[in-house]
Design a protein around this motif. Structure first.
Motif, PDB file in Angstrom:
ATOM      1  N   HIS A 166      45.684  37.929  36.734  1.00 53.87           N
ATOM      2  CA  HIS A 166      44.886  36.723  36.545  1.00 53.87           C
ATOM      3  C   HIS A 166      45.742  35.464  36.524  1.00 53.87           C
ATOM      4  O   HIS A 166      45.230  34.367  36.733  1.00 53.87           O
ATOM      5  N   TRP A 169      45.457  33.755  39.765  1.00 53.87           N
ATOM      6  CA  TRP A 169      44.240  32.966  39.936  1.00 53.87           C
ATOM      7  C   TRP A 169      44.358  31.648  39.176  1.00 53.87           C
ATOM      8  O   TRP A 169      43.846  30.617  39.629  1.00 53.87           O
ATOM      9  N   ALA A 328      39.760  30.909  43.285  1.00 53.22           N
ATOM     10  CA  ALA A 328      40.303  31.400  42.019  1.00 53.22           C
ATOM     11  C   ALA A 328      39.204  31.962  41.129  1.00 53.22           C
ATOM     12  O   ALA A 328      39.368  33.009  40.487  1.00 53.22           O
TER      13      ALA A 328
END
Length: 338
Positions: A166, A169, A328
């Protein structure tokens, strides 16, 4: 902008009934949306959609809701001149609160004090988000303002993520914001209004706080009763800032108060009343994962509505920045739900 009619055709009557049924519908077991705007909402796929909307594909309902939200924002901007940003926001929330209170008739006697406090805090966060975003739209292109504001829900999703991937992102979203803010406004590349940027980032922070409260409120109130309560609190919270400005605009020598009030009432239907009825119907018929991916398109929808309604043409760097944030959000949603 929607206009009122003195007589109802059967199709209009059916649509009005569908909206009322959707707003009054009891929640799924895990709660329903409860805030002023959309979020990563919980919802079940069980239950039939209200009225004749079950024949419309659920993703189309969701996309329609997003366009209604962004259209409501765009059509609010011309009202900022005569009524001011705070005056327009106050009146819009006030109209929406009246509509929702009449439709849901919330029952508060069985609610615990902490549940009512959560609804009140949600209302304050929601009103602050709405006002700050309106201030951002008044000074920035809609696509830019909506993309920065969308960092709120994206940040919440990333903070609670348990995957190291993550971080990628988050970096992609940061690159998108850099493209939006460093390369200025539109094709001409003019510098962005710093106050507008502060408004947009403030709206993002309020959006994040709103998300933290919306599930709790949605789980303790039936249907949209929590939305009606929080909307009422939000309107009251904005009253000290917006009431005087709205009154000055409505009583100005060259003002047309009835026309202004009718315009605000129409905008309040576009945001939030009709979109939430559509989204609630869609959520009962589509997986939450699909819904979250569709919501990730909101910054792009905002840029498109800004172009069509307000003539705001963004340059390549700004479009690339919006694309980064959308990618994202989609990536974080899909990766977090595997």
């Amino acid at each position: 902008m929607p206009t009122s009619h003195t007589s109802e055709t059967p199709s209009v009557s059916s649509s009005a009934t569908a909206v009322a049924e959707a707003l009054a519908m009891p929640p799924a077991l895990q709660g329903e949306p409860a805030g002023e705007r959309g979020s990563r909402r919980r919802g079940g796929s069980s239950g039939r959609a209200a009225g004749g909307w079950e024949r419309i594909p659920a993703p189309l309902l969701c996309v329609t809701a997003m366009f209604l939200v962004q259209s409501g924002i765009a059509l609010s901007k011309p009202l900022f001149g005569p009524l001011g940003v705070s005056g327009t926001t106050f009146l819009r929330l006030g109209f929406a609160a009246v509509i929702l209170l009449a439709a849901t008739r919330p029952k508060l006697r069985d609610k615990r004090p902490r549940d009512l406090a959560a609804a009140a805090l949600l209302g304050v966060a929601s009103a602050s988000m709405t006002f700050l975003f309106a201030g951002a739209v008044d000074r920035l292109p809609m696509g830019t303002a909506a993309t920065i504001e969308f960092l709120g829900p994206l940040a919440v999703a990333l903070i609670f993520a348990r995957r190291a991937s993550h971080l990628l992102w988050a970096l992609l979203a940061a690159a998108g914001v850099a493209l939006l803010t460093l390369f200025g406004e539109g094709e001409g590349g003019g510098s962005l209004d710093p106050v507008g940027l502060l408004y947009a980032f403030g709206a993002a922070a309020c959006y994040a706080v709103y998300i933290l409260f919306t599930d709790k409120v949605g789980a303790t109130f039936r249907g949209f009763q929590g939305l009606a309560v929080s909307m009422t609190v939000g309107a009251l919270a904005l009253a000290p800032f917006g009431l005087g400005q709205a009154w000055d605009g409505l009583t100005a020598p060259d003002a047309s108060p009835l026309a202004l009030l009718a315009a605000v009432a129409g905008v309040s239907l576009l945001l939030p009343v009709l979109p939430y009825a559509l989204e609630m119907t869609a959520l009962r018929r589509m997986p939450q994962r699909v819904f979250s991916v569709l919501v990730s398109l909101e910054p792009a929808v905002s840029a498109l509505v800004g172009l069509v309604v307000l003539g705001q043409l963004l340059g390549v760097p700004q479009l690339a920045g919006i694309g980064c944030v959308v990618a994202a959000s989609v990536g974080a949603t899909l990766a977090g739900r595997r």
